[in-house]
Motif scaffolding. Sequence first.
Motif, PDB file in Angstrom:
ATOM      1  N   VAL A   1       1.232  27.460   0.307  1.00  0.00           N
ATOM      2  CA  VAL A   1       1.939  26.372   0.978  1.00  0.00           C
ATOM      3  C   VAL A   1       3.136  26.911   1.760  1.00  0.00           C
ATOM      4  O   VAL A   1       3.655  27.989   1.462  1.00  0.00           O
ATOM      5  N   PHE A   2       3.554  26.141   2.744  1.00  0.00           N
ATOM      6  CA  PHE A   2       4.691  26.502   3.584  1.00  0.00           C
ATOM      7  C   PHE A   2       5.941  26.709   2.725  1.00  0.00           C
ATOM      8  O   PHE A   2       6.157  25.924   1.808  1.00  0.00           O
ATOM      9  N   PRO A   3       6.786  27.724   2.937  1.00  0.00           N
ATOM     10  CA  PRO A   3       6.788  28.645   4.079  1.00  0.00           C
ATOM     11  C   PRO A   3       5.907  29.892   3.901  1.00  0.00           C
ATOM     12  O   PRO A   3       5.861  30.718   4.799  1.00  0.00           O
ATOM     13  N   ASP A   4       5.181  30.012   2.773  1.00  0.00           N
ATOM     14  CA  ASP A   4       4.360  31.217   2.569  1.00  0.00           C
ATOM     15  C   ASP A   4       2.972  31.100   3.190  1.00  0.00           C
ATOM     16  O   ASP A   4       2.240  32.086   3.277  1.00  0.00           O
ATOM     17  N   GLY A   5       2.582  29.896   3.548  1.00  0.00           N
ATOM     18  CA  GLY A   5       1.248  29.680   4.100  1.00  0.00           C
ATOM     19  C   GLY A   5       1.203  28.367   4.862  1.00  0.00           C
ATOM     20  O   GLY A   5       2.227  27.687   5.005  1.00  0.00           O
ATOM     21  N   PRO A   6       0.004  27.976   5.333  1.00  0.00           N
ATOM     22  CA  PRO A   6      -0.100  26.817   6.235  1.00  0.00           C
ATOM     23  C   PRO A   6      -0.162  25.455   5.546  1.00  0.00           C
ATOM     24  O   PRO A   6      -0.099  24.428   6.217  1.00  0.00           O
ATOM     25  N   TRP A   7      -0.308  25.430   4.220  1.00  0.00           N
ATOM     26  CA  TRP A   7      -0.578  24.151   3.552  1.00  0.00           C
ATOM     27  C   TRP A   7       0.709  23.423   3.176  1.00  0.00           C
ATOM     28  O   TRP A   7       1.793  24.001   3.207  1.00  0.00           O
ATOM     29  N   GLY A   8       0.571  22.153   2.811  1.00  0.00           N
ATOM     30  CA  GLY A   8       1.736  21.308   2.569  1.00  0.00           C
ATOM     31  C   GLY A   8       2.357  21.553   1.201  1.00  0.00           C
ATOM     32  O   GLY A   8       1.659  21.555   0.194  1.00  0.00           O
ATOM     33  N   PRO A   9       3.680  21.768   1.131  1.00  0.00           N
ATOM     34  CA  PRO A   9       4.343  21.941  -0.160  1.00  0.00           C
ATOM     35  C   PRO A   9       4.500  20.610  -0.906  1.00  0.00           C
ATOM     36  O   PRO A   9       4.191  19.545  -0.362  1.00  0.00           O
ATOM     37  N   GLU A  10       4.985  20.723  -2.117  1.00  0.00           N
ATOM     38  CA  GLU A  10       5.122  19.599  -3.054  1.00  0.00           C
ATOM     39  C   GLU A  10       5.662  18.311  -2.421  1.00  0.00           C
ATOM     40  O   GLU A  10       5.149  17.220  -2.664  1.00  0.00           O
ATOM     41  N   SER A  11       6.692  18.421  -1.608  1.00  0.00           N
ATOM     42  CA  SER A  11       7.351  17.197  -1.125  1.00  0.00           C
ATOM     43  C   SER A  11       6.907  16.795   0.281  1.00  0.00           C
ATOM     44  O   SER A  11       7.473  15.879   0.865  1.00  0.00           O
TER      45      SER A  11
ATOM     46  N   ASP B   1     -15.115  12.123  -9.238  1.00  0.00           N
ATOM     47  CA  ASP B   1     -14.804  12.438  -7.838  1.00  0.00           C
ATOM     48  C   ASP B   1     -13.536  11.729  -7.344  1.00  0.00           C
ATOM     49  O   ASP B   1     -13.145  11.895  -6.189  1.00  0.00           O
ATOM     50  N   TRP B   2     -12.903  10.956  -8.180  1.00  0.00           N
ATOM     51  CA  TRP B   2     -11.602  10.374  -7.840  1.00  0.00           C
ATOM     52  C   TRP B   2     -10.455  11.251  -8.340  1.00  0.00           C
ATOM     53  O   TRP B   2      -9.298  11.002  -8.042  1.00  0.00           O
ATOM     54  N   GLN B   3     -10.755  12.236  -9.180  1.00  0.00           N
ATOM     55  CA  GLN B   3      -9.710  13.110  -9.707  1.00  0.00           C
ATOM     56  C   GLN B   3      -9.223  14.031  -8.588  1.00  0.00           C
ATOM     57  O   GLN B   3     -10.022  14.605  -7.861  1.00  0.00           O
ATOM     58  N   GLY B   4      -7.913  14.157  -8.461  1.00  0.00           N
ATOM     59  CA  GLY B   4      -7.365  15.070  -7.460  1.00  0.00           C
ATOM     60  C   GLY B   4      -7.023  16.408  -8.091  1.00  0.00           C
ATOM     61  O   GLY B   4      -7.535  16.741  -9.160  1.00  0.00           O
ATOM     62  N   ALA B   5      -6.140  17.159  -7.433  1.00  0.00           N
ATOM     63  CA  ALA B   5      -5.839  18.515  -7.898  1.00  0.00           C
ATOM     64  C   ALA B   5      -4.596  18.577  -8.784  1.00  0.00           C
ATOM     65  O   ALA B   5      -4.242  19.658  -9.246  1.00  0.00           O
ATOM     66  N   LEU B   6      -3.920  17.459  -9.027  1.00  0.00           N
ATOM     67  CA  LEU B   6      -2.755  17.502  -9.919  1.00  0.00           C
ATOM     68  C   LEU B   6      -3.245  17.696 -11.357  1.00  0.00           C
ATOM     69  O   LEU B   6      -4.324  17.210 -11.711  1.00  0.00           O
TER      70      LEU B   6
ATOM     71  N   LEU C   1       0.843  -1.204   0.000  1.00  0.00           N
ATOM     72  CA  LEU C   1       0.000   0.000   0.000  1.00  0.00           C
ATOM     73  C   LEU C   1       0.876   1.250   0.000  1.00  0.00           C
ATOM     74  O   LEU C   1       1.846   1.336   0.768  1.00  0.00           O
ATOM     75  N   LEU C   2       0.520   2.208  -0.850  1.00  0.00           N
ATOM     76  CA  LEU C   2       1.159   3.532  -0.839  1.00  0.00           C
ATOM     77  C   LEU C   2       0.067   4.554  -0.543  1.00  0.00           C
ATOM     78  O   LEU C   2      -0.994   4.532  -1.167  1.00  0.00           O
ATOM     79  N   ILE C   3       0.330   5.463   0.405  1.00  0.00           N
ATOM     80  CA  ILE C   3      -0.650   6.525   0.703  1.00  0.00           C
ATOM     81  C   ILE C   3       0.031   7.870   0.449  1.00  0.00           C
ATOM     82  O   ILE C   3       1.091   8.144   1.011  1.00  0.00           O
ATOM     83  N   TYR C   4      -0.566   8.690  -0.411  1.00  0.00           N
ATOM     84  CA  TYR C   4       0.072   9.980  -0.712  1.00  0.00           C
ATOM     85  C   TYR C   4      -0.872  11.132  -0.377  1.00  0.00           C
ATOM     86  O   TYR C   4      -2.089  10.961  -0.235  1.00  0.00           O
ATOM     87  N   SER C   5      -0.287  12.316  -0.265  1.00  0.00           N
ATOM     88  CA  SER C   5      -1.047  13.531   0.057  1.00  0.00           C
ATOM     89  C   SER C   5      -1.377  14.263  -1.230  1.00  0.00           C
ATOM     90  O   SER C   5      -0.479  14.821  -1.864  1.00  0.00           O
ATOM     91  N   ASP C   6      -2.623  14.265  -1.627  1.00  0.00           N
ATOM     92  CA  ASP C   6      -3.013  14.983  -2.844  1.00  0.00           C
ATOM     93  C   ASP C   6      -3.177  16.471  -2.505  1.00  0.00           C
ATOM     94  O   ASP C   6      -3.738  16.809  -1.459  1.00  0.00           O
ATOM     95  N   PRO C   7      -2.713  17.360  -3.402  1.00  0.00           N
ATOM     96  CA  PRO C   7      -2.860  18.801  -3.115  1.00  0.00           C
ATOM     97  C   PRO C   7      -4.315  19.238  -2.952  1.00  0.00           C
ATOM     98  O   PRO C   7      -4.584  20.299  -2.390  1.00  0.00           O
TER      99      PRO C   7
ATOM    100  N   ASP D   1      -4.630  18.800   1.182  1.00  0.00           N
ATOM    101  CA  ASP D   1      -3.851  19.598   2.142  1.00  0.00           C
ATOM    102  C   ASP D   1      -2.720  20.369   1.472  1.00  0.00           C
ATOM    103  O   ASP D   1      -1.762  20.739   2.133  1.00  0.00           O
ATOM    104  N   GLY D   2      -2.836  20.606   0.153  1.00  0.00           N
ATOM    105  CA  GLY D   2      -1.763  21.299  -0.557  1.00  0.00           C
ATOM    106  C   GLY D   2      -2.234  22.568  -1.247  1.00  0.00           C
ATOM    107  O   GLY D   2      -3.159  23.240  -0.768  1.00  0.00           O
ATOM    108  N   TYR D   3      -1.635  22.865  -2.399  1.00  0.00           N
ATOM    109  CA  TYR D   3      -1.839  24.169  -3.044  1.00  0.00           C
ATOM    110  C   TYR D   3      -3.283  24.448  -3.434  1.00  0.00           C
ATOM    111  O   TYR D   3      -3.671  25.610  -3.581  1.00  0.00           O
ATOM    112  N   ALA D   4      -4.087  23.387  -3.597  1.00  0.00           N
ATOM    113  CA  ALA D   4      -5.489  23.640  -3.954  1.00  0.00           C
ATOM    114  C   ALA D   4      -6.243  24.300  -2.803  1.00  0.00           C
ATOM    115  O   ALA D   4      -7.323  24.870  -2.998  1.00  0.00           O
ATOM    116  N   ARG D   5      -5.687  24.228  -1.589  1.00  0.00           N
ATOM    117  CA  ARG D   5      -6.350  24.812  -0.418  1.00  0.00           C
ATOM    118  C   ARG D   5      -5.889  26.235  -0.138  1.00  0.00           C
ATOM    119  O   ARG D   5      -6.564  26.992   0.540  1.00  0.00           O
TER     120      ARG D   5
END
Length: 628
Positions: A129-139, A206-211, A113-119, A122-126
């Motif tokens: 991103v850090f360090p300019d904001g609270p959301w998670g950057p690319e990596s 509804d399975w499409q993410g923000a990439l 199983l691989l679990i990843y963080s889709d933007p 918790d990333g740029y779609a919100r």
Amino acid sequence: MRRYDVLHSRPRSVSLEMTAPVHYTASLREAPVEGDPDTKNSAVSEAYFGYSASGDVTAEVVYAHSGNPEDYELLRKSGISVKGKIVLVRYSNPYSYRGFKALTAEREGAAALLIYSDPAEDGYARGKVFPDGPWGPESHIQRGAITYDYIVPGDPTTPGWASVPGARHIKPEEARSLPKISALPLSWRDAKPLLENMNGAAAPKDWQGALPITYRLTGAVTAHLKVAMDASLQPYTVVEARIRGSEVPDEWVLLGNHRDAWVFGGVDPSSGTSSMMEVTRALGELKQRGTRPRRTVIVCSWDGEEYALTGSTEWGEQFADDLKKKLVAYLNVDESVAGAATTAGAEGLSFSPSAVASLAPMLLEASKDVRAPSGKSLYEAWRATNKRDTKASAPPLDGGLVETRIGSGSDHTVFLNHLGRPVVNLGFSGDYGVYHSMYDDHNWMEHVGDPAFEYHVTLTRIWGLVALRLANADVLPYDFGFNAAALDDFLTELELKNKIDAHKLKLKKLHERIAEFEKAGNELREAVEHGLASGENSGEKMQRLNEQLLQVESNWLEPAGIPGRPWFQHLLYAARYTYAHLEFPGLTEAVEKGDWKVASEQNNLIERALEKNIALLRTAKVSWEKSN
Ligand SMILES: [Zn+2]
């Protein structure tokens, strides 16, 4: 210091590479950020999941959305099997605990199983991103454990007893809470090559993410994952401080926060830890000035929360007999400030506590005596953010302000679900996309989260005030009338959701019992208020009442536990496998399965507990009114 020897889990080596159609090696690391020296610390390890099984798998990759059972159902309908394959899923849509995704993948026969963080989550779609904001950057990578601690938390090899040095341990292969599947967490930077190289059918909308790619279910991508974990007994330490109560030392108020973090833990748990240190310093100063609380106050710094709620669970199991009799309440703070004040807008961060229903009115009352960063009382600030967050036209009534539905995922679990003691969780929340990543650090908090540290101060004040109120109250502030009203809401919700046929299960009597419990609770509260206002109450009289009130909470415990999960012994509260809240757990799970025999048995157990408590409240009222 309390030591426990616990089956721990740490990586020897982890790796992931795409072997076809093109070669790509996942970094499993997070990029350093300019201006934040901590992110350059070479001691930060590659990302891994606690209690992942070791394994070496080369297989086709299938995208399974959030990795919930209904996602696999959709794959099956599309003719796609995940047996023997590597499943790639994303976090939180809808939210479910990563350990539930692991169990689900294991049950489906996946090899890894691989679990990843889709933007999108918790990333740029919100937002920024850090360090300019609270959301998670690319990596950014959400680490974590994947333990099946919704079945039994704590050391997987001592289910139900404490891992004190020398304790018996079962074999890891016998442990119900240990995953048998290998798994790794990924950033979207490392997941994108896997997703964009698939060439099969497009995934549903509804399975499409923000990439900026078309997310597909399968096709052409194979990967090689290698996870080598070391699992051995390691010492965990719970640090405990205690101020003996001046008048009622055998009634305890417990405060706790965990100390372990995935990397730096600026929010989780260090924001909570700083509040704990400050509350503890203040209690110590009061004691030095000669002011002791009437009841004993205990403060614990838990270890190993991130692995399986381990430190608190082992400590709770070790002192179970005392805690069942003496614990007035457990006040948990995991994160004081899990949100960014800098993006929270005019009303500020949301105060987002939860409490068992019997303590909800006490928490509301205490919030009126604390000032929020906006300058309003915490109570008013809480109403305002609740109105904003629920997009309501008016703030909720007081009864709807406190969240009385309590899931798992933090250290309150053993006290509520295993020992039957009332719990409160306190914290602020808001935009926060770096959970369990390296970027959850002090720099995030200082520049994005709570630059003035004013939410930390407010949280510390409400925590200390609630602790002292519970420790010093003449009569323990449980409100069983309010409690009963919440129970009736839970039951009505269960009926509406499941459209229960009265031929299969009759719940009318249970509603009646709850109504009697409500009446008895309200009558006792009025009698007590009346008696307290008249001023003539002996210490002995109040002590007898407090012992009866403590017993009400104990009567919700069913020693056999809920069906299939004997460690979870509370009849009113448990958590789902996703960590989501679950009320009337044994009854609800049986109803959802359509097992009407078990549902009726569980219904009877709840009725019996209510009958006991109705009788107890009536007796308490009579004896309160008779004596001085
Ligand atoms: Zn935490």
